[in-house]
Design a protein around this motif. Structure first.
Motif, mmCIF file in Angstrom:
data_model
loop_
_atom_site.group_PDB
_atom_site.id
_atom_site.type_symbol
_atom_site.label_atom_id
_atom_site.label_comp_id
_atom_site.label_asym_id
_atom_site.label_seq_id
_atom_site.Cartn_x
_atom_site.Cartn_y
_atom_site.Cartn_z
ATOM 1 N N UNK A 11 0.815 -1.222 0.000
ATOM 2 C CA UNK A 11 0.000 0.000 0.000
ATOM 3 C C UNK A 11 0.848 1.273 0.000
ATOM 4 N N UNK A 12 2.169 1.117 -0.172
ATOM 5 C CA UNK A 12 3.095 2.253 -0.197
ATOM 6 C C UNK A 12 2.838 3.197 0.979
ATOM 7 N N UNK A 13 2.886 2.613 2.151
ATOM 8 C CA UNK A 13 2.542 3.350 3.361
ATOM 9 C C UNK A 13 3.658 4.282 3.802
ATOM 10 N N UNK A 14 3.246 5.339 4.479
ATOM 11 C CA UNK A 14 4.204 6.220 5.133
ATOM 12 C C UNK A 14 4.494 5.627 6.507
ATOM 13 N N UNK A 15 5.726 5.184 6.688
ATOM 14 C CA UNK A 15 6.127 4.433 7.873
ATOM 15 C C UNK A 15 6.929 5.330 8.812
ATOM 16 N N UNK A 16 6.588 5.277 10.093
ATOM 17 C CA UNK A 16 7.397 6.000 11.076
ATOM 18 C C UNK A 16 7.927 5.010 12.117
ATOM 19 N N UNK A 17 9.243 4.872 12.223
ATOM 20 C CA UNK A 17 9.830 4.021 13.263
ATOM 21 C C UNK A 17 9.778 4.725 14.617
ATOM 22 N N UNK A 18 9.572 3.931 15.668
ATOM 23 C CA UNK A 18 9.552 4.454 17.033
ATOM 24 C C UNK A 18 10.426 3.543 17.894
ATOM 25 N N UNK A 19 11.355 4.136 18.623
ATOM 26 C CA UNK A 19 12.261 3.363 19.465
ATOM 27 C C UNK A 19 11.917 3.604 20.931
ATOM 28 N N UNK A 20 11.583 2.524 21.627
ATOM 29 C CA UNK A 20 11.341 2.581 23.067
ATOM 30 C C UNK A 20 12.620 2.124 23.774
ATOM 31 N N UNK A 21 13.063 2.892 24.743
ATOM 32 C CA UNK A 21 14.354 2.625 25.375
ATOM 33 C C UNK A 21 14.188 1.876 26.702
ATOM 34 N N UNK A 22 14.692 0.643 26.711
ATOM 35 C CA UNK A 22 14.854 -0.140 27.944
ATOM 36 C C UNK A 22 13.584 -0.244 28.777
ATOM 37 N N UNK A 23 12.459 -0.528 28.147
ATOM 38 C CA UNK A 23 11.204 -0.628 28.895
ATOM 39 C C UNK A 23 11.176 -1.851 29.810
ATOM 40 N N UNK A 24 11.957 -2.897 29.474
ATOM 41 C CA UNK A 24 12.022 -4.077 30.343
ATOM 42 C C UNK A 24 12.689 -3.763 31.675
ATOM 43 N N UNK A 25 13.456 -2.694 31.726
ATOM 44 C CA UNK A 25 14.066 -2.283 32.988
ATOM 45 C C UNK A 25 13.028 -1.655 33.919
ATOM 46 N N UNK A 26 11.853 -1.372 33.363
ATOM 47 C CA UNK A 26 10.761 -0.817 34.148
ATOM 48 C C UNK A 26 9.782 -1.926 34.552
ATOM 49 N N UNK A 27 9.311 -2.704 33.544
ATOM 50 C CA UNK A 27 8.326 -3.753 33.815
ATOM 51 C C UNK A 27 8.717 -5.011 33.055
ATOM 52 N N UNK A 28 8.918 -6.098 33.798
ATOM 53 C CA UNK A 28 9.289 -7.380 33.192
ATOM 54 C C UNK A 28 8.442 -8.471 33.838
ATOM 55 N N UNK A 29 7.485 -8.985 33.069
ATOM 56 C CA UNK A 29 6.531 -9.947 33.622
ATOM 57 C C UNK A 29 7.190 -11.277 33.964
ATOM 58 N N UNK A 30 8.263 -11.636 33.261
ATOM 59 C CA UNK A 30 8.916 -12.914 33.521
ATOM 60 C C UNK A 30 9.767 -12.881 34.787
ATOM 61 N N UNK A 31 10.250 -11.711 35.142
ATOM 62 C CA UNK A 31 11.053 -11.591 36.371
ATOM 63 C C UNK A 31 10.214 -11.097 37.553
ATOM 64 N N UNK A 32 8.902 -10.886 37.305
ATOM 65 C CA UNK A 32 8.016 -10.351 38.348
ATOM 66 C C UNK A 32 8.596 -9.056 38.907
ATOM 67 N N UNK A 33 8.957 -8.171 37.969
ATOM 68 C CA UNK A 33 9.730 -6.983 38.337
ATOM 69 C C UNK A 33 9.039 -5.722 37.823
ATOM 70 N N UNK A 34 8.880 -4.747 38.712
ATOM 71 C CA UNK A 34 8.437 -3.422 38.279
ATOM 72 C C UNK A 34 9.061 -2.364 39.173
ATOM 73 N N UNK A 35 9.712 -1.404 38.530
ATOM 74 C CA UNK A 35 10.209 -0.220 39.213
ATOM 75 C C UNK A 35 9.926 0.975 38.308
ATOM 76 N N UNK A 36 9.156 1.929 38.774
ATOM 77 C CA UNK A 36 8.848 3.091 37.925
ATOM 78 C C UNK A 36 10.109 3.867 37.568
#
Length: 230
Positions: A164-189
């Motif tokens: 569809x010849x779309x206009x694509x915008x890349x978005x980079x999220x930085x280190x979100x697993x350091x905030x919330x990681x469901x496998x390690x039962x870990x969350x720190x804001x």
């Protein structure tokens, strides 16, 4: 510290599930995208993470390609974007009770890996959502990466964007697993950085644009991580 992170994780997870339920309740009575953005903002406010946005969202973007580390990524993106996002996710998630309903009601798009017929349905569904003014939103890695290195990007995003010849915008999220990681039962804001890169129109004659984009996004990720440590 670990005990506190586990307690935080339990509270944050309860908040996330409560707001999934809220999104289901809101969908019939609040027009999209607010039925999802309101719960996403509640998650962001009540779990106390903050966001720094770099770059600008392209008002003309038709597809977002985002790296993926955490189950918090969707809520982050919903709060930083003004767009009506149509998320593409593996079909198995749509079959999960409760969670699947929260995805199917707002007409997110399922995709079944290793299925040619599913690719045809993906194209059809993507066209339908685009016609409704929505932005196709994909984690091109296909699953969460477990470290700072992005996984290879799956070809589905390129097939849709090229068709569809779309206009694509890349978005980079930085280190979100350091905030919330469901496998390690870990969350720190913490403060999460979201980087909107320059958008471009997909070129089907360029066979390597998706892999080249993955390299570019990784470079941005590494640079932001290095800057955060310095």
């Amino acid at each position: 510290m670990k005990i506190l992170a586990h307690i935080n994780w339990a509270i944050a997870t309860a908040i996330i599930f409560a707001n999934l339920a809220l999104s289901i309740v809101l969908y019939p009575i609040v027009r999209r995208p607010y039925s999802r953005k309101i719960p996403a903002w509640i998650i962001r406010i009540t779990t106390f993470f903050t966001v720094t946005v770099k770059g600008e969202e392209d008002p003309a973007a038709q597809m977002f390609l985002i790296n993926h580390q955490s189950d918090l990524d969707i809520a982050i993106m919903e709060t930083v974007s003004k767009k009506d996002l149509a998320w593409v996710a593996k079909k198995e998630l749509f079959d999960v009770p409760f969670f699947g309903l929260a995805m199917s009601m707002p007409e997110d798009i399922p995709i079944e890996r290793q299925s040619k017929s599913s690719l045809v349905r993906l194209m059809k569904n993507a066209k339908d959502r685009l016609n409704k003014g929505r932005v196709i939103t994909i984690f091109p890695e296909g699953t969460r990466s477990r470290n700072a290195k992005m996984l290879p990007f799956k070809s589905g995003a390129k097939v849709v964007a090229d068709k569809y010849q779309l206009k694509v915008q890349p978005v980079v999220l930085i280190a979100t697993a350091e905030c919330y990681d469901i496998k390690r039962f870990y969350y720190m804001p913490k403060n999460i950085t979201v980087v909107f890169l320059d958008s471009f129109v997909a070129d089907k004659n360029d066979e390597n644009w998706l892999s080249d984009l993955r390299n570019k996004m990784q470079e941005v990720y590494d640079k932001e991580q290095k800057g955060a440590l310095s």
